[in-house]
Design a protein around this motif. Structure first.
Motif, PDB file in Angstrom:
ATOM      1  N   CYS A 126      -4.799   7.921  -4.311  1.00 19.91           N
ATOM      2  CA  CYS A 126      -4.725   6.453  -4.232  1.00 19.91           C
ATOM      3  C   CYS A 126      -5.086   5.836  -5.584  1.00 19.91           C
ATOM      4  O   CYS A 126      -4.463   4.857  -6.020  1.00 19.91           O
ATOM      5  N   SER A 130      -2.539   3.679  -8.081  1.00 18.35           N
ATOM      6  CA  SER A 130      -2.900   2.372  -8.617  1.00 18.35           C
ATOM      7  C   SER A 130      -2.810   2.355 -10.134  1.00 18.35           C
ATOM      8  O   SER A 130      -2.299   1.395 -10.731  1.00 18.35           O
ATOM      9  N   ALA A 133       0.811   2.243 -11.102  1.00 16.88           N
ATOM     10  CA  ALA A 133       1.380   0.914 -10.871  1.00 16.88           C
ATOM     11  C   ALA A 133       0.969  -0.061 -11.966  1.00 16.88           C
ATOM     12  O   ALA A 133       1.718  -0.992 -12.296  1.00 16.88           O
ATOM     13  N   LEU A 350      -5.609   1.212  -1.335  1.00 17.37           N
ATOM     14  CA  LEU A 350      -4.172   0.991  -1.164  1.00 17.37           C
ATOM     15  C   LEU A 350      -3.854  -0.490  -0.941  1.00 17.37           C
ATOM     16  O   LEU A 350      -2.868  -1.010  -1.468  1.00 17.37           O
ATOM     17  N   ILE A 351      -4.681  -1.160  -0.165  1.00 16.05           N
ATOM     18  CA  ILE A 351      -4.473  -2.592   0.068  1.00 16.05           C
ATOM     19  C   ILE A 351      -4.614  -3.367  -1.241  1.00 16.05           C
ATOM     20  O   ILE A 351      -3.796  -4.248  -1.559  1.00 16.05           O
ATOM     21  N   MET A 353      -4.134  -2.267  -4.247  1.00 20.14           N
ATOM     22  CA  MET A 353      -2.990  -1.982  -5.107  1.00 20.14           C
ATOM     23  C   MET A 353      -1.781  -2.820  -4.708  1.00 20.14           C
ATOM     24  O   MET A 353      -1.075  -3.366  -5.571  1.00 20.14           O
ATOM     25  N   ASN A 354      -1.544  -2.957  -3.407  1.00 21.56           N
ATOM     26  CA  ASN A 354      -0.389  -3.737  -2.947  1.00 21.56           C
ATOM     27  C   ASN A 354      -0.563  -5.225  -3.199  1.00 21.56           C
ATOM     28  O   ASN A 354       0.431  -5.958  -3.291  1.00 21.56           O
ATOM     29  N   LEU A 355      -1.796  -5.677  -3.309  1.00 21.28           N
ATOM     30  CA  LEU A 355      -2.051  -7.095  -3.579  1.00 21.28           C
ATOM     31  C   LEU A 355      -2.147  -7.403  -5.073  1.00 21.28           C
ATOM     32  O   LEU A 355      -2.270  -8.564  -5.451  1.00 21.28           O
ATOM     33  N   LYS A 365      -7.213 -12.527  -1.829  1.00 19.24           N
ATOM     34  CA  LYS A 365      -7.022 -11.084  -1.918  1.00 19.24           C
ATOM     35  C   LYS A 365      -8.239 -10.338  -1.376  1.00 19.24           C
ATOM     36  O   LYS A 365      -8.115  -9.335  -0.662  1.00 19.24           O
ATOM     37  N   THR A 369      -8.189  -7.984   1.891  1.00 14.86           N
ATOM     38  CA  THR A 369      -8.602  -6.584   1.772  1.00 14.86           C
ATOM     39  C   THR A 369      -9.629  -6.224   2.832  1.00 14.86           C
ATOM     40  O   THR A 369      -9.563  -5.151   3.446  1.00 14.86           O
TER      41      THR A 369
END
Length: 422
Positions: A126, A130, A133, A350-351, A353-355, A365, A369
């Motif tokens: 994870c 990140s 990304a 993971l949350i 990273m997606n935000l 955010k 989370t």
């Protein structure tokens, strides 16, 4: 059947040892989500934790996440160790030293093995996702495990699983101490119990315990005011957290047990807030530029005092004001607290990273989370752990009690089932 006595279902944790302390069930459920909220706040704080190389970082941060991060950082683990000591003492008192160590080993070591073999590698990937990304490392490094040196530094260790390791070691120390105490005279044991009761019922208990904690923290601030990775336990961390476990254990020696912390819980809560406010400028200065001399001792002293005041206050408040059977939702969280503790870090990462590239306020955010972490942690518990072989491996004691409860509910007449189901 109206006059038939209702059957009490066995509780699926250590609270079943003796009369249930409902307030502590509420407290453990709250702290389970508290540690999740702490990790949810880490990338959004304006005062980053020294030494913690988190997977995501928001340059701006937000004040709410900053206060939550540092406020929770000071009190969560102290509360957990207090709870662990108190509940462990109940097992010790009812089942003896050998059964106590066996119970704690069956509860903790499988979780530590599973966490080290499954959760930590998952958490690592994870982190890599990140960093990829964010452009810190190329995508092909994900399957070649080629991590840049600047990211790999301080990456390896037990991560958030250090608590499970330390807790098991504390239980071993209790067992060893109990064997040594067999050679102490009855008079010496009586005097020791008298000293324990006087200390635990004293208003000054948090301040007295905070003194040695401040000495340890002044020498090794990154115990709490920061983060450091390690596979093997560190002496300073052991010295800082051991008294919290001991204090929880000693509460069982008091005549009113945990109720002794309820006497001044409101005042201690107010003092904890005042102490945190006084700590804030020293904390910011220490994180941004380091501290020495008087400032370093003030930082360590105020932080330690805040930890003891806040932990003892929450413990007492829970016993005093939540002395009622919790609803099913709280029981389920308490039941799944170990799994939530194990799994929440990779899920939260993971949350986050997606935000990362979503154009919403940072405070939103942070809240998303927390909410997403709670939902996913509990969903995975019910989907993959509760009443499964994995759950039986991670916690054979609790899962067997859950099975007993299900069998008892199924075998009872309808007018008794609601009592059990609650």
């Amino acid at each position: 059947m109206a006059n038939s006595p209702s059957v009490q279902a066995p509780s699926a944790d250590v609270f079943s040892q003796g009369p249930r302390v409902f307030g502590l069930e509420w407290l453990r459920a709250g702290m389970t989500f508290g540690v999740l909220a702490f990790h949810a706040a880490v990338p959004y704080t304006q005062i980053p934790l020294p030494g913690l190389n988190w997977s995501v970082h928001e340059p701006l941060g937000c004040p709410i996440a900053t206060v939550c991060c540092w406020g929770l950082n000071g009190l969560i683990m102290p509360v957990f160790f207090l709870l662990a000591g108190f509940c462990g003492a109940r097992i010790f008192a009812h089942q003896g030293a050998n059964r106590f160590l066996e119970h704690r080993t069956r509860r903790l070591l499988p979780a530590l093995l599973f966490g080290g073999g499954v959760i930590l590698p998952l958490t690592g990937y994870c982190w890599f996702l990140s960093w990829t990304a964010q452009g810190f490392m190329p995508l092909d490094r994900l399957w070649r495990w080629g991590i840049p040196d600047e990211l790999e530094r301080d990456l390896y260790g037990l991560g958030h699983l250090w608590f499970v390791q330390y807790l098991w070691l504390f239980c071993v120390v209790v067992w060893v101490t109990s064997q040594l105490m067999r050679h102490v005279s009855d008079h010496g044991i009586v005097r020791l119990h008298h000293l324990q009761k006087r200390l635990m019922t004293s208003f000054w208990m948090p301040a007295l315990f905070a003194i040695p904690a401040a000495i340890v923290l002044a020498n090794e601030p990154q115990i709490v005011i920061g983060f450091r990775q390690s596979i093997l336990p560190q002496w300073a961390n052991l010295a800082y957290y051991w008294p919290f476990f001991v204090a929880g254990f000693w509460l069982q020696c008091c005549e009113r047990r945990g109720a002794s912390l309820a006497c001044w819980c409101e005042l201690r809560g107010v003092l904890a807030i005042v102490t945190f406010i006084a700590l804030w400028p020293y904390l910011k200065a220490h994180v941004h530029q380091g501290s020495t001399g008087v400032d370093r001792w003030m930082t360590a002293g105020l932080f330690s005092l805040y930890a003891w005041l806040a932990a003892s206050s929450l413990f007492g408040l829970s016993i005093k004001y939540l002395d009622r059977e919790p609803p099913s939702a709280v029981k389920y969280v308490t039941e799944g607290s170990m799994w939530v503790y194990l799994i929440h870090v990779p899920l939260v990462s993971l949350i986050q990273m997606n935000l990362l590239f979503v154009s919403v306020p940072v405070v939103l955010k942070f809240l998303l989370t927390v909410l997403g972490g709670v939902v996913l942690s509990m969903a995975t518990y019910y989907a993959f752990v509760r009443r499964t072989r994995l759950g039986q491996f991670l916690d054979p004691v609790s899962q067997s009690q859950i099975a007993i409860k299900r069998e008892v509910v199924a075998s009872e007449p309808p007018d008794v089932v609601p009592v059990l189901a609650g």
